[in-house]
Design an enzyme around this catalytic site. Structure first.
Site, short mmCIF file in Angstrom:
data_model
loop_
_atom_site.label_atom_id
_atom_site.label_comp_id
_atom_site.label_asym_id
_atom_site.label_seq_id
_atom_site.Cartn_x
_atom_site.Cartn_y
_atom_site.Cartn_z
NE ARG A 91 7.81 -2.37 6.33
CZ ARG A 91 6.50 -2.31 6.53
NH1 ARG A 91 5.71 -1.84 5.58
NH2 ARG A 91 5.98 -2.73 7.65
CE LYS B 211 -2.02 -1.10 3.91
NZ LYS B 211 -1.34 -2.37 4.23
NE ARG C 260 2.06 -5.12 11.07
CZ ARG C 260 3.18 -4.94 10.36
NH1 ARG C 260 4.34 -5.43 10.79
NH2 ARG C 260 3.16 -4.27 9.22
NE ARG D 239 -4.73 -1.57 9.99
CZ ARG D 239 -3.64 -1.12 9.39
NH1 ARG D 239 -3.65 -0.05 8.67
NH2 ARG D 239 -2.54 -1.77 9.50
NE ARG E 198 6.04 -0.28 10.12
CZ ARG E 198 4.91 -0.33 9.41
NH1 ARG E 198 4.83 0.32 8.27
NH2 ARG E 198 3.89 -1.03 9.83
P1 AP5 Z 1 4.91 -1.56 1.95
O1 AP5 Z 1 4.61 -0.72 0.75
O2 AP5 Z 1 5.63 -0.95 3.08
O3 AP5 Z 1 3.56 -2.30 2.44
P2 AP5 Z 1 2.30 -1.75 3.23
O4 AP5 Z 1 1.11 -2.39 2.62
O5 AP5 Z 1 2.32 -0.27 3.31
O6 AP5 Z 1 2.56 -2.44 4.62
P3 AP5 Z 1 2.44 -1.88 6.11
O7 AP5 Z 1 3.24 -2.79 7.00
O8 AP5 Z 1 2.75 -0.42 6.17
O9 AP5 Z 1 0.95 -2.12 6.38
P4 AP5 Z 1 0.30 -2.20 7.72
O10 AP5 Z 1 -1.10 -2.10 7.29
O11 AP5 Z 1 0.64 -3.39 8.53
O12 AP5 Z 1 0.96 -1.01 8.55
P5 AP5 Z 1 0.48 0.44 8.95
O13 AP5 Z 1 1.62 1.32 8.98
O14 AP5 Z 1 -0.70 0.82 8.13
O15 AP5 Z 1 5.73 -2.84 1.41
C1 AP5 Z 1 6.22 -3.82 2.31
C2 AP5 Z 1 7.59 -4.35 1.85
O16 AP5 Z 1 7.44 -5.07 0.63
C3 AP5 Z 1 8.64 -3.26 1.54
O17 AP5 Z 1 9.88 -3.73 1.95
C4 AP5 Z 1 8.57 -3.10 0.02
O18 AP5 Z 1 9.81 -2.67 -0.51
C5 AP5 Z 1 8.24 -4.53 -0.41
N1 AP5 Z 1 7.42 -4.59 -1.63
C6 AP5 Z 1 6.42 -3.76 -2.01
N2 AP5 Z 1 5.87 -4.14 -3.18
C7 AP5 Z 1 6.55 -5.27 -3.54
C8 AP5 Z 1 6.45 -6.17 -4.65
N3 AP5 Z 1 5.55 -5.97 -5.62
N4 AP5 Z 1 7.30 -7.23 -4.71
C9 AP5 Z 1 8.22 -7.44 -3.72
N5 AP5 Z 1 8.36 -6.62 -2.65
C10 AP5 Z 1 7.54 -5.56 -2.56
O19 AP5 Z 1 -0.06 0.20 10.43
C11 AP5 Z 1 0.83 -0.10 11.47
C12 AP5 Z 1 0.07 -0.19 12.78
O20 AP5 Z 1 -0.54 1.10 13.08
C13 AP5 Z 1 -1.10 -1.18 12.82
O21 AP5 Z 1 -0.66 -2.48 13.14
C14 AP5 Z 1 -2.00 -0.55 13.90
O22 AP5 Z 1 -1.52 -0.84 15.17
C15 AP5 Z 1 -1.84 0.93 13.65
N6 AP5 Z 1 -2.84 1.45 12.70
C16 AP5 Z 1 -2.59 2.04 11.49
N7 AP5 Z 1 -3.75 2.37 10.88
C17 AP5 Z 1 -4.75 1.97 11.72
C18 AP5 Z 1 -6.16 2.00 11.63
N8 AP5 Z 1 -6.80 2.52 10.56
N9 AP5 Z 1 -6.86 1.49 12.67
C19 AP5 Z 1 -6.26 0.98 13.75
N10 AP5 Z 1 -4.93 0.90 13.89
C20 AP5 Z 1 -4.17 1.39 12.88
MG MG Z 2 2.45 1.12 4.92
#
Ligand code: AP5
Ligand code: MG
Ligand code: ZN
Length: 215
Positions: free
Chosen positions: A127, A13, A173, A88, A162
């Protein structure tokens, strides 16, 4: 263009959102990034969010919805926005619908970046993220390496791993995603807004698929 990006942890994402921002000039609103910035600043909201993030659990809806509501009231959204990692839960999706009614806008697309769990685990354990929050680019030690190890290509800052990217927390997660977030796929499908994109393969190819879907 107002977009919701759906997909499991590590589905790409953030990676795709950065590219979409460059192309369409619409801001990426990542609730995860907002919380990480608040943790770094040590604000009360950040301290509260950290308790949940470190365990891989969701921050309570009322906190998240407040944060998003505040962000959507800012004046830089006339061309649209991209919500990355929000909503979410069903409660958050309903709260978003309400906010949209209040500001007389509509969500145009909910894009699901579809990636199987085994692949997500590999992606997250490798990552690396740019420490400069104004940049925040993501890399991967095998799949998406920076030109110089440990340094961001885009801005020259240091890369870091991270706190929630340990194997045990990733597993939690993934469970939380399956239980609380995956039901939103159906929610947006029923509204006719769901666009499913195959999220495995080269980053550029996935980006092209998303652009095609956006028309
Ligand atoms: P990346 O682009 O970083 O993936 P992402 O989908 O953004 O993953 P996140 O870990 O950020 O998602 P998340 O939903 O767990 O975390 P968030 O920060 O939202 O890509 C991942 C890796 O893959 C990278 O190394 C990249 O280079 C590689 N990659 C990308 N595309 C690729 C491909 N095509 N092929 C190979 N490799 C590839 O949330 C974190 C925490 O915050 C949650 O756990 C929760 O506690 C809290 N939180 C955030 N939002 C909310 C909400 N709305 N409600 C409640 N809690 C929340
Ligand atoms: Mg992200
Ligand atoms: Zn950077």
């Amino acid at each position: 263009m107002r977009i919701v990006l759906l997909g499991g942890p590590g589905s790409g994402k953030g990676t795709q959102a950065k590219k979409l921002t460059d192309k369409y000039r619409i801001p990426q609103i990542s609730t995860g990034d907002i919380f990480r910035a608040a943790v770094k600043e040590g604000t009360p909201m950040g301290l509260k969010a950290k308790e949940y993030m470190d365990k891989g659990e969701l921050v309570p809806d009322e906190v998240v919805v407040g944060v998003v509501k505040e962000r959507l009231a800012k004046p830089d959204l006339d061309k649209g926005f991209m919500l990355d990692g929000f909503p979410r839960t069903l409660g958050q999706a309903q709260a978003l619908d309400k906010i949209m009614v209040e500001i007389s806008k509509m969500i145009d697309h909910a894009i699901l970046v579809d990636v199987p769990d085994e692949e997500l685990m590999k992606r997250l354990t490798g990552r690396r993220t740019c420490r400069n929050s104004a940049c925040g680019k993501m890399y991967h030690v095998m799949f998406n390496r920076p030109k110089k190890e440990g340094i961001c290509d885009a801005c020259g800052s240091e890369l870091y791993q991270r706190d929630d990217d340990s194997e045990a927390t990733i597993r939690e997660r993934l469970n939380v995603y399956a239980e609380q977030t995956a039901p939103l796929i159906d929610y947006y499908d029923k509204k006719g807004l769901l666009r499913r994109v195959e999220g495995v393969g080269p980053i550029e190819g996935i980006f092209s698929s998303i652009v095609r879907v956006l028309g």
